[in-house]
Design an enzyme around this catalytic site. Structure first.
Site, PDB file in Angstrom:
ATOM      1  N   ASP A 119       1.083  -1.213   0.049  1.00 36.43           N
ATOM      2  CA  ASP A 119      -0.031  -0.077   0.082  1.00 36.43           C
ATOM      3  C   ASP A 119       0.894   1.218  -0.033  1.00 36.43           C
ATOM      4  O   ASP A 119       0.641   2.180  -0.760  1.00 36.43           O
ATOM      5  CB  ASP A 119      -1.014   0.055   1.246  1.00 36.43           C
ATOM      6  CG  ASP A 119      -0.364  -0.229   2.399  1.00 36.43           C
ATOM      7  OD1 ASP A 119       0.783  -0.634   2.440  1.00 36.43           O
ATOM      8  OD2 ASP A 119      -1.116  -0.115   3.479  1.00 36.43           O
ATOM      9  N   TYR A 120       2.064   1.385   0.788  1.00 44.99           N
ATOM     10  CA  TYR A 120       2.654   2.462   0.835  1.00 44.99           C
ATOM     11  C   TYR A 120       3.593   2.699  -0.404  1.00 44.99           C
ATOM     12  O   TYR A 120       3.627   3.727  -0.908  1.00 44.99           O
ATOM     13  CB  TYR A 120       3.619   2.372   2.213  1.00 44.99           C
ATOM     14  CG  TYR A 120       4.833   3.258   2.168  1.00 44.99           C
ATOM     15  CD1 TYR A 120       4.667   4.444   2.853  1.00 44.99           C
ATOM     16  CD2 TYR A 120       6.062   3.225   1.712  1.00 44.99           C
ATOM     17  CE1 TYR A 120       5.678   5.376   2.916  1.00 44.99           C
ATOM     18  CE2 TYR A 120       6.826   4.035   1.746  1.00 44.99           C
ATOM     19  CZ  TYR A 120       6.681   5.098   2.343  1.00 44.99           C
ATOM     20  OH  TYR A 120       7.899   6.113   2.513  1.00 44.99           O
ATOM     21  N   THR A 121       3.923   1.594  -0.826  1.00 40.03           N
ATOM     22  CA  THR A 121       4.765   1.734  -2.013  1.00 40.03           C
ATOM     23  C   THR A 121       4.105   2.078  -3.137  1.00 40.03           C
ATOM     24  O   THR A 121       4.433   3.187  -3.974  1.00 40.03           O
ATOM     25  CB  THR A 121       5.825   0.578  -2.468  1.00 40.03           C
ATOM     26  OG1 THR A 121       6.380   0.070  -1.282  1.00 40.03           O
ATOM     27  CG2 THR A 121       6.646   0.587  -3.592  1.00 40.03           C
TER      28      THR A 121
END
Length: 254
Positions: A159-161
């Protein structure tokens, strides 16, 4: 047109703590007027502003809310003048803990959207609020904060990447559209930073492993990355736009 750092008003989103606070301090050190944005970290943001002095102040806004961003920019303009420089650092709540990360079998679109709302939606809201000022003065500097995980997803924080990859895309398309106004738009991408609230859950063994694999033999600090951000806001970067500078001690090449 070029401007020295001391002549600029700088808005740093998510600046109450961690990397954002280091960026705010770096600009203050160079004499800039610094607007410290925070969503919930009021105490830390106010303490940082007091510590920096009269050329800094804290401003509350959730960057995912366009109306709040517009009100914040109006308040900054009244206090310091409209921001010339935007540093989009705000991050949805996240912890770099590889053991606790969401794997694909339980990751949901809501998880992905939550990260993207702050990373991409936050930059969009800020750009829309600042665009009239940039256009009126024919000048602006925008720096987004990315991650070297896009180039080297050594730990699959999906999700972050993905959100940071989308932010890189918006950074580059915004550079194309805003360039004719005299606005440069670039990204500075860090690696694992020692230490921020987000990386506090990272085991020491992981920091040691990263340091051992890095040409400089150490883990990058928030202050290291903050100094690189200064470059894109400085006169020396006047002909640089649409670029992604990776600041991780050489862990990732390219």
């Amino acid at each position: 047109m070029t401007r020295s750092l001391s002549d600029q008003t700088v808005l740093v989103t998510g600046a109450g703590r961690g990397l954002g606070a280091a960026i705010a301090r770096a600009f203050a050190r160079e004499g800039a007027r610094v607007a410290i944005n925070y969503r919930a970290s009021e105490g830390a943001a106010q303490a940082l502003a007091q510590d920096i002095g009269p050329r800094a102040a804290a401003f509350q806004a959730d960057v995912t809310d366009a109306a709040q961003v517009m009100d914040m920019v109006a308040a900054i303009t009244e206090r310091f003048g409209a921001p010339d420089v935007l540093i989009h650092n705000a991050l949805a709540g996240f912890s770099f803990n590889g053991e606790a990360r969401a794997h694909l079998d339980r990751l949901t679109w809501a998880d992905m959207a939550h990260q993207g709302e702050t990373a991409v939606g936050g930059l969009l809201a800020c750009l829309r609020a600042l665009r009239p000022h940039f256009m009126a003065q024919g000048y602006g500097r925008v720096i987004s904060i990315g991650t070297n995980l896009v180039q080297n997803p050594v730990v699959p924080y999906h999700d972050y990447t993905a959100a940071k990859a989308a932010l890189l895309g918006l950074t580059r398309t915004a550079a194309k559209e805003l360039g004719p106004m005299g606005v440069t738009v670039n990204m500075v991408s860090g690696g694992l930073l020692r230490t921020t609230d987000a990386s506090a859950a990272t085991p020491d063994a992981v920091f040691d492993l990263v340091a051992a694999q890095t040409p400089l033999g150490r883990v990058t600090t928030p202050d290291d990355l903050a100094d690189a951000v200064l470059f894109f806001a400085s006169p020396w970067a006047r002909a640089v736009t649409g670029q992604n500078l990776i600041v991780d001690g050489g862990l990732v090449f390219g």
